[in-house]
Design an enzyme around this catalytic site. Structure first.
Site, PDB file in Angstrom:
ATOM      1  CE  LYS A 121      -1.409   3.009   2.512  1.00  0.00           C
ATOM      2  NZ  LYS A 121      -1.425   4.031   1.464  1.00  0.00           N
ATOM      3  CD  GLU A 135      13.814   1.978   9.619  1.00  0.00           C
ATOM      4  OE1 GLU A 135      14.215   3.045  10.128  1.00  0.00           O
ATOM      5  OE2 GLU A 135      14.253   0.870   9.953  1.00  0.00           O
ATOM      6  CB  CYS A 181      13.827   9.468   6.908  1.00  0.00           C
ATOM      7  SG  CYS A 181      14.536   8.180   5.927  1.00  0.00           S
ATOM      8  CD  GLU A 186      11.228  13.832   9.532  1.00  0.00           C
ATOM      9  OE1 GLU A 186      10.074  13.460   9.748  1.00  0.00           O
ATOM     10  OE2 GLU A 186      12.135  13.091   9.128  1.00  0.00           O
TER      11      GLU A 186
HETATM   12  P1  NAD Z   1       2.506   9.122   6.727  1.00  0.00           P
HETATM   13  O1  NAD Z   1       2.885   8.462   8.003  1.00  0.00           O
HETATM   14  O2  NAD Z   1       1.396  10.065   6.737  1.00  0.00           O
HETATM   15  O3  NAD Z   1       2.147   8.020   5.630  1.00  0.00           O
HETATM   16  C1  NAD Z   1       2.976   6.899   5.393  1.00  0.00           C
HETATM   17  C2  NAD Z   1       2.106   5.768   4.861  1.00  0.00           C
HETATM   18  O4  NAD Z   1       1.194   5.354   5.876  1.00  0.00           O
HETATM   19  C3  NAD Z   1       1.252   6.159   3.663  1.00  0.00           C
HETATM   20  O5  NAD Z   1       1.227   5.080   2.748  1.00  0.00           O
HETATM   21  C4  NAD Z   1      -0.113   6.382   4.280  1.00  0.00           C
HETATM   22  O6  NAD Z   1      -1.175   6.223   3.378  1.00  0.00           O
HETATM   23  C5  NAD Z   1      -0.140   5.306   5.342  1.00  0.00           C
HETATM   24  N1  NAD Z   1      -1.103   5.531   6.422  1.00  0.00           N
HETATM   25  C6  NAD Z   1      -1.664   6.693   6.815  1.00  0.00           C
HETATM   26  N2  NAD Z   1      -2.501   6.470   7.864  1.00  0.00           N
HETATM   27  C7  NAD Z   1      -2.464   5.146   8.139  1.00  0.00           C
HETATM   28  C8  NAD Z   1      -3.068   4.305   9.108  1.00  0.00           C
HETATM   29  N3  NAD Z   1      -3.921   4.785  10.013  1.00  0.00           N
HETATM   30  N4  NAD Z   1      -2.784   2.990   9.108  1.00  0.00           N
HETATM   31  C9  NAD Z   1      -1.907   2.477   8.223  1.00  0.00           C
HETATM   32  N5  NAD Z   1      -1.305   3.218   7.267  1.00  0.00           N
HETATM   33  C10 NAD Z   1      -1.556   4.537   7.224  1.00  0.00           C
HETATM   34  O7  NAD Z   1       3.869   9.775   6.182  1.00  0.00           O
HETATM   35  P2  NAD Z   1       4.126  10.435   4.733  1.00  0.00           P
HETATM   36  O8  NAD Z   1       3.443  11.742   4.738  1.00  0.00           O
HETATM   37  O9  NAD Z   1       3.860   9.491   3.633  1.00  0.00           O
HETATM   38  O10 NAD Z   1       5.739  10.578   4.756  1.00  0.00           O
HETATM   39  C11 NAD Z   1       6.399  11.593   5.426  1.00  0.00           C
HETATM   40  C12 NAD Z   1       6.936  11.119   6.741  1.00  0.00           C
HETATM   41  O11 NAD Z   1       7.595   9.851   6.626  1.00  0.00           O
HETATM   42  C13 NAD Z   1       7.988  12.041   7.258  1.00  0.00           C
HETATM   43  O12 NAD Z   1       7.649  12.411   8.568  1.00  0.00           O
HETATM   44  C14 NAD Z   1       9.296  11.259   7.231  1.00  0.00           C
HETATM   45  O13 NAD Z   1      10.119  11.489   8.304  1.00  0.00           O
HETATM   46  C15 NAD Z   1       8.874   9.861   7.256  1.00  0.00           C
HETATM   47  N6  NAD Z   1       9.818   9.023   6.498  1.00  0.00           N
HETATM   48  C16 NAD Z   1      10.690   8.224   7.177  1.00  0.00           C
HETATM   49  C17 NAD Z   1      11.608   7.442   6.497  1.00  0.00           C
HETATM   50  C18 NAD Z   1      12.569   6.527   7.231  1.00  0.00           C
HETATM   51  O14 NAD Z   1      13.148   5.655   6.613  1.00  0.00           O
HETATM   52  N7  NAD Z   1      12.760   6.663   8.523  1.00  0.00           N
HETATM   53  C19 NAD Z   1      11.622   7.464   5.112  1.00  0.00           C
HETATM   54  C20 NAD Z   1      10.722   8.279   4.447  1.00  0.00           C
HETATM   55  C21 NAD Z   1       9.818   9.046   5.153  1.00  0.00           C
END
Ligand code: NAD
Length: 477
Positions: free
Chosen positions: A172, A246, A280, A378
């Site tokens: 997903k 992550e 990240c 962040e």
């Molecule tokens: P997000 O947490 O909003 O979304 C990540 C994923 O989770 C998406 O696919 C989203 O649709 C899904 N999601 C949302 N609500 C959910 C729920 N209730 N249950 C299950 N899945 C759900 O984050 P984003 O906006 O996609 O990405 C940005 C964030 O991700 C930043 O804060 C960044 O730090 C972090 N990030 C971390 C890494 C790492 O490796 N540590 C890498 C990339 C991004």
């Protein structure tokens, strides 16, 4: 124009209503459509993955590795197409997008090789006529939930190890990178038996919730925000399933007075500004030791002012837009907080950068206090905070003074400074004279504190996550 579909049991399936996706660089340019799926479509994908599980598991490691190799060869022929799509859909400059597509291919190759390597151990038994050993079993059907910032590499570094270990997968991806995910899966799904690799697009939170709560899902690998990650952890613990998270970072570099300043500048600029800071592992705090503060600051600002901001498809562009209007607003909010809390803006700060898309000019703040919002939270945008420190001891304390602990770098020629930093810095990935971003795919990737869930991705660490150990004892009669 891409019409993305769900991919379930080897079939491309259109599911009801669609939503249009526009480019963040040109918000009027339609890139494609994605189906607005929900829990019902997720249910069919998990069913398909469940049905495919036994056959895929029984195929064995070597045969699965060979399938991954076929997928790598196929994907390699489409690197340019995938890079162009990623650059258009989420705004990553084309050079970086090509690198990312090539990395997805390399990840598949690496895990294809894992299918040929030893798994398990032979352990001596107190009975010489007993053979005691361990084998690695797949978890079962696993859910992969990914963000938008690495639309090709992150889905692949989660799916490839899961698959070679014998799990079947439901991916997903984030809504903002679904076209790219669709195209990648659509290119390679056919080399896998039907149902082994499934994709569900649509309403992120609804599909994600249904995935993490589904009784057939035995493992979750997630990259994204801390809030969603912590929620997933709670559900996974209550269900007794394995999970891997992550999440964010607030990655520091420390520049010592004896550093190679050219190198420190090169890696600070690329660490902070590549992908418009939406990594990240992006460099977001630059802690500078006495003796070089002004020289380093002035040179950094000069370099950052000269970066070319523009269309991600133009190969001269260093910095494209951020992914969306919401992300642009979030970054803008942090820039305002930086100013309100007394940070001195040296360059950037404007969110339009002269374009109609969702751009943010590369931004540098001077003499930021370590407790300021922009030094703690962040930002996920092209914003860097310069923080002076009195000595290496104070610099390490500042580096550690955040809730995250993903990646950290020091620039120094001194072995003792480097060793002190390696020993004391709280980060899962510790780098000396290297950028905070760019950890190689064969090395463990992950963080300490609130950055990760204490597991690691990539390399053989991913095989540990995607398998369970069975201990076997066979006694000769
Ligand atoms: P997000 O947490 O909003 O979304 C990540 C994923 O989770 C998406 O696919 C989203 O649709 C899904 N999601 C949302 N609500 C959910 C729920 N209730 N249950 C299950 N899945 C759900 O984050 P984003 O906006 O996609 O990405 C940005 C964030 O991700 C930043 O804060 C960044 O730090 C972090 N990030 C971390 C890494 C790492 O490796 N540590 C890498 C990339 C991004």
């Amino acid at each position: 124009m891409i019409e993305a579909k769900n991919i379930v049991a080897g079939e491309e399936i259109m599911a009801g209503e669609c939503v249009e996706i526009f480019s963040p660089a040109h918000p009027d340019a339609l890139v494609g459509t994605i189906p607005l799926s929900g829990a019902t479509e997720l249910e069919s994908a998990v069913d398909a993955a469940g049905t495919a599980l036994l056959g895929w598991k029984r195929l064995g490691w070597v045969a699965r590795g060979n399938v991954l190799l076929q997928a790598a060869l196929l994907l390699e022929q489409h690197v340019e197409e995938l890079a162009q799509l990623a650059a258009t859909e989420m705004g990553k400059p084309i050079g970086e997008a090509r690198g990312e597509a090539q990395r997805a291919v390399a990840i598949l190759r690496y895990y294809a090789g894992e299918g040929f390597r030893a798994v398990g151990q032979v352990i001596p038994s107190s009975n010489p006529r007993t053979l005691q050993y361990t084998i690695r079993e797949p978890l079962g059907v696993v859910g992969v939930i990914t963000p938008w910032n690495f639309p090709l590499a992150i889905p692949m570094w989660k799916m490839a190890p899961a698959l070679v270990c014998g799990n079947t997968v439901v991916l997903k991806p984030a809504e903002q990178s679904s076209l790219t995910a669709y195209r990648m899966v659509s290119l390679i799904a056919s080399v896998f038996p039907a149902g082994v690799m499934n994709l569900v697009l649509g309403r992120g939170a609804e599909v994600g919730e249904a995935l993490i709560r589904h009784p057939r899902i035995r493992g979750i690998s997630f990259t994204g925000s801390v809030a969603v990650g912590q929620h997933i952890a709670q559900i996974a613990v209550s269900r007794g399933i394995k999970y891997q998270l992550e999440m964010g970072g607030k990655n520091p570099v420390i520049v010592a007075a004896d550093a190679d300043l050219e190198m420190a500048l090169d890696y600070t600029v690329s660490g902070a500004m590549r992908s418009a800071g939406q990594k990240c592992t992006a460099t977001s705090r630059v802690i500078v030791l006495p003796g070089i503060y002004e020289e380093f600051r002035n040179a950094l600002v000069e370099r950052i002012r000269s970066l070319q901001v523009g269309d991600p498809l133009d190969s001269n562009t260093y910095l494209g837009p951020v992914v969306s209007k919401a992300q642009q607003e979030k970054v803008h909010h942090y820039i305002e907080a930086g100013i309100a809390e007394g940070g001195r803006l040296l360059t950037g700060g404007n969110v339009d950068a002269g374009f109609s898309g969702y751009f943010v000019a590369p931004t540098v703040f001077d003499r930021v206090v370590a407790t300021a919002t922009i030094a703690q939270e962040e930002i996920f945008g092209p914003v860097v905070a310069l923080i002076p420190a009195g000595d290496i001891n104070e610099a390490i304390q500042i580096a550690n003074s955040v809730r995250y602990g993903l990646s950290a770098s020091v620039f120094t020629r001194s072995l003792s400074t480097a060793m002190e930093f390696i020993e004391r810095v709280e980060a899962g990935m510790v780098r000396v004279n290297e950028e905070t971003a760019g950890v190689e795919l064969q090395a463990p990737f992950g963080g300490m504190k609130e950055s990760s869930s204490h597991s690691r991705e990539q390399g053989t660490a991913a095989v540990d996550f995607y398998t369970e150990t069975k201990t076997v004892a066979i006694r000769a009669m």
